[in-house]
Design an enzyme around this catalytic site. Structure first.
Site, PDB file in Angstrom:
ATOM      1  N   GLU A  74       0.819  -1.217   0.000  1.00 19.57           N
ATOM      2  CA  GLU A  74       0.000   0.000   0.000  1.00 19.57           C
ATOM      3  C   GLU A  74       0.850   1.264   0.000  1.00 19.57           C
ATOM      4  O   GLU A  74       0.389   2.346   0.330  1.00 19.57           O
ATOM      5  CB  GLU A  74      -0.939  -0.032   1.210  1.00 19.57           C
ATOM      6  CG  GLU A  74      -1.874  -1.236   1.233  1.00 19.57           C
ATOM      7  CD  GLU A  74      -3.164  -1.036   0.440  1.00 19.57           C
ATOM      8  OE1 GLU A  74      -3.723   0.052   0.476  1.00 19.57           O
ATOM      9  OE2 GLU A  74      -3.602  -2.010  -0.229  1.00 19.57           O
ATOM     10  N   HIS A  81      -4.342   1.371   7.622  1.00 19.28           N
ATOM     11  CA  HIS A  81      -2.958   1.672   7.253  1.00 19.28           C
ATOM     12  C   HIS A  81      -2.247   2.177   8.506  1.00 19.28           C
ATOM     13  O   HIS A  81      -2.889   2.764   9.388  1.00 19.28           O
ATOM     14  CB  HIS A  81      -2.883   2.804   6.201  1.00 19.28           C
ATOM     15  CG  HIS A  81      -3.324   2.430   4.830  1.00 19.28           C
ATOM     16  ND1 HIS A  81      -4.069   3.268   4.030  1.00 19.28           N
ATOM     17  CD2 HIS A  81      -3.088   1.327   4.081  1.00 19.28           C
ATOM     18  CE1 HIS A  81      -4.290   2.695   2.861  1.00 19.28           C
ATOM     19  NE2 HIS A  81      -3.714   1.511   2.864  1.00 19.28           N
ATOM     20  N   CYS A 125      -2.952  10.989   3.952  1.00 18.42           N
ATOM     21  CA  CYS A 125      -3.297  10.111   2.825  1.00 18.42           C
ATOM     22  C   CYS A 125      -3.151  10.855   1.509  1.00 18.42           C
ATOM     23  O   CYS A 125      -2.843  10.268   0.476  1.00 18.42           O
ATOM     24  CB  CYS A 125      -4.756   9.669   2.887  1.00 18.42           C
ATOM     25  SG  CYS A 125      -5.227   8.798   4.357  1.00 18.42           S
TER      26      CYS A 125
END
Ligand code: SUG
Length: 451
Positions: free
Chosen positions: A175, A251, A372
């Protein structure tokens, strides 16, 4: 003073931003499914953050959105015919797949790639490995355009090496920078890179979550460290707390943020907090750097408040005077325990001297906060001069992009609109103009978009 600066490449929100509930394990995404989205406001909110930080003197750039819808994906899974027919059939038979083909998810550029700056790599170049994002259908196909975009911006192979994504299979779930933090005594000095994973494919002794998926594997993190030519004595692989993943920490950047010598983290961020800190300290000592941990315990901020407010999905930016600024979403100021905690830790004399908050509500409703929305790339002066200059934020670029958004973006998008063939042309016209505006002709490959 070191001439190496950290650039933040924020994702420019694309014209099809919507809420489709596509990310199981991301509670904001599931909670806002089918809510009306406002792509215009989403893009303007992101641009306002970029502009404000650039105006403060931080090195700010952007990564452009990707072409949508992905008609190639829909055709590959059996929806044939013209664009209008493909959309109509997918809307009738599989609206979730239709939404996946339209997702504006590349806006969260922390998931575009993992980046190691040149002081850390064996060949002295900046290495970027595109993330495969293979845990989610709507994100797994971002990788080809991401590689194309990064190669267009970081085109000078004397300075940059862009690696293709790892094999797209569960063993290598990757990711990107959302699970990667670099610590150092200065951006231009050798650092310690911390990779955080949620599970291992092959080491079955490592406990994984039970309810929600662990998106990053140990094997993926190890592969990225190898590809970048990192010195193993300056790399740390850390396991996330499985129970936290099961409470929506999908995450590591939802539960920890670090920069320089500072690590702001929740007590439930890591499976073994003490071992993580001592190993970090030991590795940092090798590069003559210290660690300043700021621990947030569950008594002060519960995991639930952390996930709701996105306190840890913040940016730690260093001011020219050496002090840190914490960039938080405004939800942090609206959450009492988080606001109280921030009052306590931010101020003169503390490692974090200043707080900045932004309204990023459109992105936040899909589980995307300030961290993000950005990809960090530390660049020396020579490397910075070698990137494509058209993506570097300035007042002039900001002004042009605001006008571009106002010309092309809708202010309301619902899942039902994703069957509208007119949206295909609108989204394409916007991006074709953007290629020119950013000076990146040929950025997009439209061959899959043919009728
Ligand atoms: O992958 N949300 C993104 C949010 C990514 C946040 N990134 C970081 N934490 N670095 C995700 O879950 C939701 C899309 C939707 O449901 O329509 C989404 O993809």
């Amino acid at each position: 003073m070191s001439m190496t600066r950290e650039f933040n490449f924020d994702g420019l929100v694309g014209p099809t931003h919507n809420y489709a509930g596509l990310s199981f394990g991301n509670v904001a995404s599931s909670g806002n499914v089918r809510a009306p989205a406002n792509p215009r406001q989403a893009a303007l909110q992101g641009l306002a953050k970029m502009q404000a930080l650039a105006a403060r003197g931080f090195a700010q750039a952007l990564l452009p959105p990707q072409p949508r819808p992905n008609l190639g994906l829909l055709r590959r899974i059996g929806f044939t015919g013209s664009a209008a027919q493909v959309l109509a059939r997918a809307a009738a038979e599989a609206p979730v797949l239709l939404a996946a083909a339209w997702s504006a998810s590349p806006m969260w550029t922390a998931n575009a790639a993992t980046v190691s700056p040149s002081p850390d790599t064996a060949d002295g170049r900046v290495h970027l490995t595109v993330a495969n994002l293979n845990n989610k259908l709507h994100r797994a196909y971002e990788q080809s355009q991401t590689a194309r975009t990064l190669r267009a911006i970081f085109h000078d192979t004397r300075h940059f090496c862009v690696h293709d994504a790892l094999p797209s299979t569960p063993a290598f779930g990757d990711e990107g920078a959302a699970n990667h933090t670099r610590f150092c005594a200065g951006h231009g000095k050798p650092g310690v890179e911390m990779f955080v994973h949620g599970r291992s494919e092959f080491d079955t002794r490592i406990p994984g979550p039970r309810r929600y998926p662990a998106r990053q594997t140990l094997e993926a993190s190890q592969a990225v460290a190898r590809l970048h030519g990192l010195d193993p004595t300056r790399v740390l692989h850390v396991l996330q707390d499985a129970a936290a993943i099961d409470q929506g920490v999908f995450h590591n950047d939802v539960i920890a943020v670090g920069s320089g010598s500072v690590l702001l983290y929740h007590e439930h961020a890591f499976a073994d907090e003490a071992a993580t800190l001592s190993s970090l300290r030991e590795k940092l000592a090798r590069v003559h750097a210290g660690l300043e941990p700021i621990r947030v315990d569950a008594g002060a901020v519960s995991l639930r408040d952390a996930v709701e407010s996105y306190l840890f999905n913040s940016q730690l930016l260093d001011r020219p005077d050496g002090n840190l600024v914490l960039v938080v979403p405004q939800e942090c100021l609206e959450n009492r325990p988080v606001a109280r905690f921030l009052e306590r830790i931010v101020g003169a004399g503390a490692p974090i001297a200043e707080l900045l908050s932004f309204d990023l509500r459109q992105s936040m409703r899909n589980g995307g906060g300030p961290a993000c929305l950005r990809l960090r790339v530390a660049l020396s002066a020579g490397e910075a001069a070698a990137i494509h200059p058209g993506v570097i934020m300035s007042d002039a670029l900001h002004g042009r992009l605001v006008q571009w958004v106002e010309r092309h973006y809708r202010d309301r998008l619902l899942p039902a609109d994703l069957a509208d063939p007119q949206l295909v042309g609108e989204a394409r016209a916007a991006l074709e103009e953007l290629e020119n505006l950013l000076g990146l002709p040929g950025l997009y490959d439209w061959s899959d978009a043919q009728d």
